[in-house]
Design an enzyme around this catalytic site. Structure first.
Site, PDB file in Angstrom:
ATOM      1  N   SER A  35       0.762  -1.285  -0.071  1.00  0.00           N
ATOM      2  CA  SER A  35      -0.192   0.090  -0.136  1.00  0.00           C
ATOM      3  C   SER A  35       0.827   1.130   0.095  1.00  0.00           C
ATOM      4  O   SER A  35       0.370   2.248  -0.412  1.00  0.00           O
ATOM      5  CB  SER A  35      -1.150  -0.195   1.136  1.00  0.00           C
ATOM      6  N   ASP A 325      -2.812   8.695   7.591  1.00  0.00           N
ATOM      7  CA  ASP A 325      -3.735   7.982   8.419  1.00  0.00           C
ATOM      8  C   ASP A 325      -3.112   6.992   9.293  1.00  0.00           C
ATOM      9  O   ASP A 325      -1.729   7.123   9.629  1.00  0.00           O
ATOM     10  CB  ASP A 325      -4.652   7.083   7.187  1.00  0.00           C
ATOM     11  N   HIS A 328       0.196   5.257   6.813  1.00  0.00           N
ATOM     12  CA  HIS A 328       0.588   5.796   5.815  1.00  0.00           C
ATOM     13  C   HIS A 328       1.070   7.247   5.967  1.00  0.00           C
ATOM     14  O   HIS A 328       0.408   8.015   6.483  1.00  0.00           O
ATOM     15  CB  HIS A 328      -0.200   5.651   4.711  1.00  0.00           C
TER      16      HIS A 328
END
Length: 373
Positions: A35, A325, A328
């Site tokens: 991600s 978040d 990240h």
């Protein structure tokens, strides 16, 4: 030595301009991993590991969620800027056709790891073995356009980024107490296993034609807001995950040195993501952040619990936060990381940074063009 390096950089810049003047295509970028570098592949999959709804993308030029796990641009986007190329499209995007294929492709998928059993809770994600299969498929598609020889050159001259490892701890070994992998391996043995499997992945990339590969280590896993909230004591970094990263990263560097030595060339470049993150986590004010503990978007302690959604707390100024978040970095933090990739010392980039790599390659590509002429 410094004078010689300066000469290489300046000479490389002149050669880069000369190459551009002769119509040489800008080098492609290929991205593999999780991600941290996924630019939207998971949007096309039935998975819970998605970033396709607001407020993700709030600071992207379109102000829309794109599948990037960021408020704006991610590391591959910023690397594309640095090499003078368009951002790479997700491989699953229907827009990746025709001339857009020649820019490269992003095969990354949120939730995956070095091991194929990492991230199984996210259901349908592109495991690293599948990402490699897609890379082969990509080359076949490009060869239909420009031929085998030109495709081989495009891939050989491309820049490759691969980011793996964090999920093998966060979403596997430490996912639940007494996980299957934790029962199977003590942590030092698990790290050895990960490194041996990662080596196979890097060797496969080399077999598929990759010749310049940036390999990122794990960041300070225990210091992300989610781990501070769930595992940390008194808001400090979660020690067990910090220990895992401290075991993994030095062994990754040593493995890269061994593989490069066997190949006889600096194909793989170690990116010390741990130190890059640690700099602004330890001293956020030095980088213009007001906090490196609290996520911009989230809820609960440190905004580190659950997903970032329209119902979450949302900071008004993302540039003041190191983390977007629970896991990240913000776009601003990503830009700090890429700046070190481009210009960092050997403490950050081994055996060379991206500027040096590009300069050396510009000279090499110029020789190849002259030989073909």
């Amino acid at each position: 030595m410094a004078l010689q390096l300066a000469y290489v950089l300046v000479f490389g810049l002149v050669l880069s301009l000369s190459v551009a003047a002769k119509g040489q295509k800008r080098r492609a970028l290929f991205v593999f991993g999780d991600s941290l570098v996924d630019s939207g592949n998971n949007n096309f999959l039935a998975t819970t590991a998605r970033a396709d709804s607001p407020p993700y993308g709030i600071d992207f030029p379109s102000h829309k969620a794109t599948g990037r796990f960021s408020n704006g641009h991610n590391i591959p986007d910023i690397l594309s800027e640095q090499i003078g190329s368009e951002p790479t499209l997700p491989y699953l995007s229907p827009e990746l056709t025709g001339s857009r294929l020649l820019v490269g492709a992003n095969f990354a998928s949120a939730g995956i790891g070095i091991l194929n059993d990492t991230g199984i809770q996210f259901l349908n994600i592109i495991k690293i073995t599948k990402q490699m299969e897609y890379f082969e498929q990509y080359q076949q598609r490009v060869a239909e356009q420009i031929g085998d020889a030109a495709t081989e050159r495009l891939v050989n001259q491309a820049l490759v980024l691969i980011t793996l490892g964090g999920n093998d701890f966060v979403n596997n070994y430490y996912l639940v107490p007494f996980s299957a992998r934790a029962r199977q391996y003590a942590l030092p043995d698990y790290v050895l296993y990960l490194i041996s499997e990662y080596r196979k992945i890097l060797e496969r990339l080399y077999q598929l034609g990759a010749r310049r590969v940036l390999v990122t280590g794990c960041g300070p896993l225990g210091c992300v807001p989610a781990e501070r909230a769930e595992r940390g004591k008194n808001g400090e970094c979660a020690q067990e995950l910090q220990d895992a990263a401290s075991l993994f990263n030095p062994q990754l560097l040593e493995m890269i040195k061994v593989v490069n030595g066997e190949i006889g060339s600096d194909v793989f470049i170690a990116v010390n993501a741990h130190q890059m993150h640690k700099d602004f986590i330890t001293n956020p004010e030095d980088y213009g952040f007001v906090t490196s503990k609290i996520a911009c978007c989230g809820q609960g302690p440190f905004n580190g619990i659950g997903l970032c959604t329209m119902l979450s707390n949302l900071c008004p100024n993302r540039d003041q936060y190191a983390f977007w978040d629970a896991f990240h970095p913000t776009e601003k933090a990503n830009r700090i990381i890429v700046d070190q990739i481009v210009k960092g010392s050997v403490e950050y980039m081994y055996p060379m940074n991206l500027s040096t790599l590009l300069a050396l390659d510009a000279e090499k590509f110029e020789r190849e063009i002259n030989e073909r002429e």
